[in-house]
Write a protein that holds these residues in place. Sequence first.
Motif, short mmCIF file in Angstrom:
data_model
loop_
_atom_site.label_atom_id
_atom_site.label_comp_id
_atom_site.label_asym_id
_atom_site.label_seq_id
_atom_site.Cartn_x
_atom_site.Cartn_y
_atom_site.Cartn_z
N GLY A 64 0.79 -1.22 0.00
CA GLY A 64 0.00 0.00 0.00
C GLY A 64 0.83 1.27 0.00
N GLU A 65 2.11 1.15 0.24
CA GLU A 65 3.06 2.25 0.13
C GLU A 65 4.16 1.82 -0.84
OE1 GLU A 65 2.87 5.21 1.41
OE2 GLU A 65 1.45 5.05 3.07
N GLY B 133 0.79 6.54 -8.37
CA GLY B 133 0.18 6.21 -7.08
C GLY B 133 -1.00 5.27 -7.19
N GLU B 134 -1.40 4.92 -8.41
CA GLU B 134 -2.58 4.07 -8.61
C GLU B 134 -2.42 2.72 -7.92
OE1 GLU B 134 -4.70 1.44 -12.17
OE2 GLU B 134 -3.21 2.98 -12.68
N GLN C 91 -0.38 1.84 -5.47
CA GLN C 91 -0.36 1.97 -4.02
C GLN C 91 -1.79 2.08 -3.47
OE1 GLN C 91 1.68 3.26 -6.26
NE2 GLN C 91 3.47 4.26 -5.38
N GLU C 92 -2.63 2.85 -4.15
CA GLU C 92 -4.03 3.00 -3.73
C GLU C 92 -4.79 1.68 -3.85
OE1 GLU C 92 -5.81 6.15 -5.93
OE2 GLU C 92 -4.36 7.67 -5.23
N ARG C 93 -4.58 0.99 -4.94
CA ARG C 93 -5.25 -0.30 -5.12
C ARG C 93 -4.86 -1.27 -4.01
NH1 ARG C 93 -7.90 -1.37 -9.65
NH2 ARG C 93 -7.68 -3.61 -9.26
N SER C 94 -3.58 -1.30 -3.70
CA SER C 94 -3.11 -2.22 -2.67
C SER C 94 -3.71 -1.87 -1.31
CB SER C 94 -1.59 -2.20 -2.58
OG SER C 94 -1.13 -3.15 -1.65
N THR C 95 -3.83 -0.59 -1.03
CA THR C 95 -4.42 -0.16 0.24
C THR C 95 -5.89 -0.55 0.33
OG1 THR C 95 -2.87 1.69 0.46
CG2 THR C 95 -4.92 1.83 1.71
N GLU C 96 -6.66 -0.17 -0.69
CA GLU C 96 -8.10 -0.39 -0.65
C GLU C 96 -8.47 -1.87 -0.79
OE1 GLU C 96 -9.60 2.13 -3.71
OE2 GLU C 96 -8.86 3.98 -2.75
#
Length: 403
Positions: A239-240, A309-310, A312-317
């Motif tokens: 996510g980062e 950043g796409e 990283q966002e996908r991994s977080t959500e």
Amino acid sequence: MAEHLTTQSVIELDDAWGAHNYHPLPVAIAEAEGAWVTDVEGRRYLDFLSGYSALNFGHRHPALIAAVRDQLDRLTLTSRAFHNDRFGAFCRDLAGLTDTEMVLTMNTGAEAVESAIKVARKWAYEVKGVAFDAAEIIVASGNFHGRTTTIVSFSDDPVAHDNYGPFTPGFVTVPYGDAQAVRDAIGPNTAAVLMEPIQGEAGVVVPPDGFWSDVRAACDENDVLLIADEIQSGLARTGELFALDHEGVRADLYTLGKALGGGIIPVSAVVGRRDVLGVLKPGQHGSTFGGYPVAAAVGHAVVDLLRTGEFQERSTELGAHLHRRLGELVGHGVAEVRGRGLWAGVDIDPAAKTGREVSMALRDQGVLCKETHERTLRIAPPLVITAGEIDHAVDALGAALQA
């Protein structure tokens, strides 16, 4: 005439001619795209492993395939005997992405770790003033950094370690996640602390909150380098960009690999401080293929994907969704779930099945995953996976546990 292949014929061919240093699941993949693979007999499977995080962007991501094809039409290899038009721009933009000052390109993850070890020792002798041949590097129990002779010298996994000696000295092992143990192990000859921010092979083990801040402080107080092995945990997996970023901690050197090559070719690097990597002078370290034009092309395309950043966002959500769903299985064949982002270690209840048995049952449900050690599944789907596909895989895991 093309040879007609079946799963069984592929397995027999592998067993007859390939060294038996792996124990793969009995599936023979012939095609892949995105998060899905197809075997030689036309059966489709959801990839829930991503080549141990080498396929963060899925199979055959169009931007990565296009970058490689374009480069193949122009220039493949020069060696580092000459300059080429791809290397410098790749290093510049990888340093920019990672907020570092210098890049040392290699090929495999193990080569990156070996390079970081060499650089740390050289820095200790030439900059810190450690007595010649006395440098020590602190490592963690349960570590996995590769399979070269030096790296397995400080592994405590008997499968990776035993019967490969004599071993390379100069490593001190402490319990993973114990910052006081790291501090106690630091002495005048300590060159570096080398650890995974999250341990992958050990079962996706996340250290306690504050561990990395404490280790960073101990390194700063004692003029010791912090080397973060982000080969599995890095490049948006958690996510980062880096797993260390969750703790707001910076390393002096990072080792990168796997996803840096886009799941297409081996690309690795050590990135970090200029005054540390700068100890290397011409002829003192190298690799014929390290940073070669094709590697630079795909690595540069990976940098471009990560800059948005796409992922990283996908991994977080999607990671939050994955962990919610996996949590529903605790008490129903699962003992514990650990991890961060789209990365999870799932401990199988000892009263249920082994990890191998669950992996086989999952395969029969159309999902590919793999055990680490005896009773842990290591889950790392491609970051292009959808929430619906995650649901499909977790439902399949639930069915596999009850099968």
